[in-house]
Each structure stands twice: as C-alpha cells, then as structure tokens.
Design a protein around this motif. Structure first.
Motif, PDB file in Angstrom:
ATOM      1  N   GLU A  27      -1.573   4.007 -23.380  1.00 30.32           N
ATOM      2  CA  GLU A  27      -2.777   3.235 -23.646  1.00 30.32           C
ATOM      3  C   GLU A  27      -3.722   3.231 -22.446  1.00 30.32           C
ATOM      4  O   GLU A  27      -4.926   3.177 -22.598  1.00 30.32           O
ATOM      5  N   SER A  28      -3.147   3.275 -21.248  1.00 29.48           N
ATOM      6  CA  SER A  28      -3.962   3.368 -20.033  1.00 29.48           C
ATOM      7  C   SER A  28      -3.106   3.951 -18.922  1.00 29.48           C
ATOM      8  O   SER A  28      -1.883   3.822 -18.935  1.00 29.48           O
ATOM      9  N   ILE A  29      -3.788   4.593 -17.987  1.00 30.68           N
ATOM     10  CA  ILE A  29      -3.091   5.134 -16.821  1.00 30.68           C
ATOM     11  C   ILE A  29      -4.095   5.172 -15.669  1.00 30.68           C
ATOM     12  O   ILE A  29      -5.220   5.623 -15.831  1.00 30.68           O
ATOM     13  N   ASN A  30      -3.692   4.619 -14.535  1.00 31.89           N
ATOM     14  CA  ASN A  30      -4.566   4.540 -13.363  1.00 31.89           C
ATOM     15  C   ASN A  30      -3.781   4.876 -12.107  1.00 31.89           C
ATOM     16  O   ASN A  30      -2.608   4.528 -11.992  1.00 31.89           O
ATOM     17  N   LEU A  31      -4.466   5.489 -11.167  1.00 32.69           N
ATOM     18  CA  LEU A  31      -3.871   5.801  -9.869  1.00 32.69           C
ATOM     19  C   LEU A  31      -4.402   4.803  -8.857  1.00 32.69           C
ATOM     20  O   LEU A  31      -5.600   4.550  -8.794  1.00 32.69           O
ATOM     21  N   LYS A  32      -3.489   4.241  -8.084  1.00 34.96           N
ATOM     22  CA  LYS A  32      -3.884   3.247  -7.092  1.00 34.96           C
ATOM     23  C   LYS A  32      -3.167   3.533  -5.781  1.00 34.96           C
ATOM     24  O   LYS A  32      -1.960   3.778  -5.774  1.00 34.96           O
ATOM     25  N   LYS A  33      -3.908   3.496  -4.720  1.00 39.80           N
ATOM     26  CA  LYS A  33      -3.306   3.586  -3.391  1.00 39.80           C
ATOM     27  C   LYS A  33      -2.816   2.182  -3.034  1.00 39.80           C
ATOM     28  O   LYS A  33      -3.497   1.194  -3.308  1.00 39.80           O
ATOM     29  N   PRO A  34      -1.644   2.043  -2.429  1.00 39.38           N
ATOM     30  CA  PRO A  34      -1.127   0.697  -2.147  1.00 39.38           C
ATOM     31  C   PRO A  34      -1.976  -0.053  -1.124  1.00 39.38           C
ATOM     32  O   PRO A  34      -2.468   0.527  -0.159  1.00 39.38           O
ATOM     33  N   SER A  35      -2.120  -1.343  -1.377  1.00 43.19           N
ATOM     34  CA  SER A  35      -2.827  -2.235  -0.464  1.00 43.19           C
ATOM     35  C   SER A  35      -1.812  -3.207   0.137  1.00 43.19           C
ATOM     36  O   SER A  35      -0.655  -3.263  -0.290  1.00 43.19           O
ATOM     37  N   LEU A  36      -2.256  -3.992   1.098  1.00 45.31           N
ATOM     38  CA  LEU A  36      -1.351  -5.012   1.659  1.00 45.31           C
ATOM     39  C   LEU A  36      -0.974  -6.040   0.591  1.00 45.31           C
ATOM     40  O   LEU A  36       0.138  -6.565   0.602  1.00 45.31           O
ATOM     41  N   ASP A  37      -1.878  -6.321  -0.346  1.00 45.92           N
ATOM     42  CA  ASP A  37      -1.549  -7.219  -1.454  1.00 45.92           C
ATOM     43  C   ASP A  37      -0.392  -6.651  -2.279  1.00 45.92           C
ATOM     44  O   ASP A  37       0.499  -7.388  -2.704  1.00 45.92           O
ATOM     45  N   ASP A  38      -0.410  -5.341  -2.522  1.00 42.50           N
ATOM     46  CA  ASP A  38       0.669  -4.699  -3.276  1.00 42.50           C
ATOM     47  C   ASP A  38       1.996  -4.816  -2.539  1.00 42.50           C
ATOM     48  O   ASP A  38       3.036  -5.048  -3.153  1.00 42.50           O
ATOM     49  N   VAL A  39       1.963  -4.631  -1.229  1.00 39.58           N
ATOM     50  CA  VAL A  39       3.184  -4.750  -0.424  1.00 39.58           C
ATOM     51  C   VAL A  39       3.733  -6.169  -0.533  1.00 39.58           C
ATOM     52  O   VAL A  39       4.928  -6.373  -0.767  1.00 39.58           O
ATOM     53  N   TYR A  40       2.856  -7.162  -0.404  1.00 40.56           N
ATOM     54  CA  TYR A  40       3.274  -8.557  -0.495  1.00 40.56           C
ATOM     55  C   TYR A  40       3.876  -8.849  -1.873  1.00 40.56           C
ATOM     56  O   TYR A  40       4.949  -9.449  -1.976  1.00 40.56           O
ATOM     57  N   LEU A  41       3.210  -8.400  -2.931  1.00 39.32           N
ATOM     58  CA  LEU A  41       3.702  -8.609  -4.285  1.00 39.32           C
ATOM     59  C   LEU A  41       5.046  -7.910  -4.486  1.00 39.32           C
ATOM     60  O   LEU A  41       5.963  -8.470  -5.083  1.00 39.32           O
ATOM     61  N   HIS A  42       5.179  -6.711  -3.964  1.00 38.61           N
ATOM     62  CA  HIS A  42       6.424  -5.954  -4.101  1.00 38.61           C
ATOM     63  C   HIS A  42       7.609  -6.708  -3.496  1.00 38.61           C
ATOM     64  O   HIS A  42       8.684  -6.773  -4.086  1.00 38.61           O
TER      65      HIS A  42
END
Length: 117
Positions: free
Chosen positions: A74-89
């Motif tokens: 249904e959707s597909i996106n490419l994202k480079k990791p951010s510090l927010d992503d690291v924190y969420l991970h």
C-alpha cells in the motif's frame, strides 16, 4: 552518526496487505535479503525494514518478492535514520511523548503547589 548506525543504514517503511492475512512467508523472504538486518512490526500493517545501506536498491527487491507472494504494497518509503528513530528504537517511545509527559508532570506539580497555598 555512530548512534544512527546502530539501527542500520536506512529504514524502509512499508505497509503490506495480504488478502488471506499470511504475511509471514514474504517477511521471511525479505529478512533473507543480504542487506536486511531486521524487520520491526509496527501498527496497522506497517513494517520497518532495517537495511545496512543502499535502501534504494533494496526496494525493488522487496516489491518483486511481494508481487510473487501475492502481497499488496500500500505504501513504501525510504528513510535515513534520525536521532528520533534511534531513541524510538531503543526506548519504544518518541521523544515528543517524553517531553509531553514531562510537561504534564510539571504542570501537575505547579498546580499542586498552588493548591497548597
């Protein structure tokens, strides 16, 4: 940059839909791709596919695997990791959630202080 590298080079965010609800075989195929380090299930059939690098080159492979398995993307996106992503991970929470929680706690503490006067 080192923290960002801990969760992988790129994040492919996709929403996969299966008529019969059987996504596991295609997820296993995707996870078997050499560049893929991890797949994280999110809500509403969204998946984070963590890749070492070159996520733009992995997307066509994911699309091909999904098509062969009869899975709709249904959707597909490419994202480079951010510090927010690291924190969420690592915490499972977004930074905004923590900030909002602290703000609400501070307001409640101020209100209690006013009520004591």
């Amino acid at each position: 940059e080192n923290l960002k590298a801990t969760i992988g080079g790129d994040i492919i965010i996709t929403r996969l839909i299966s008529r019969d609800g059987q996504l596991q075989p295609v997820l296993q195929s995707i996870e078997g791709l050499p560049q893929v380090t991890n797949i994280e299930k999110r809500r509403d059939s969204y998946y984070w596919i963590i890749v070492r690098r070159d996520g733009d080159k992995v997307i066509p492979e994911i699309v091909s695997l999904a098509e062969r398995a009869g899975i709709s993307i249904e959707s597909i996106n490419l994202k480079k990791p951010s510090l927010d992503d690291v924190y969420l991970h690592f915490t499972g929470r977004q930074i905004r959630e923590v900030e909002e929680s602290r703000e609400a706690h501070g307001k409640a503490r101020r209100m209690r202080g006013r009520m004591r006067r």
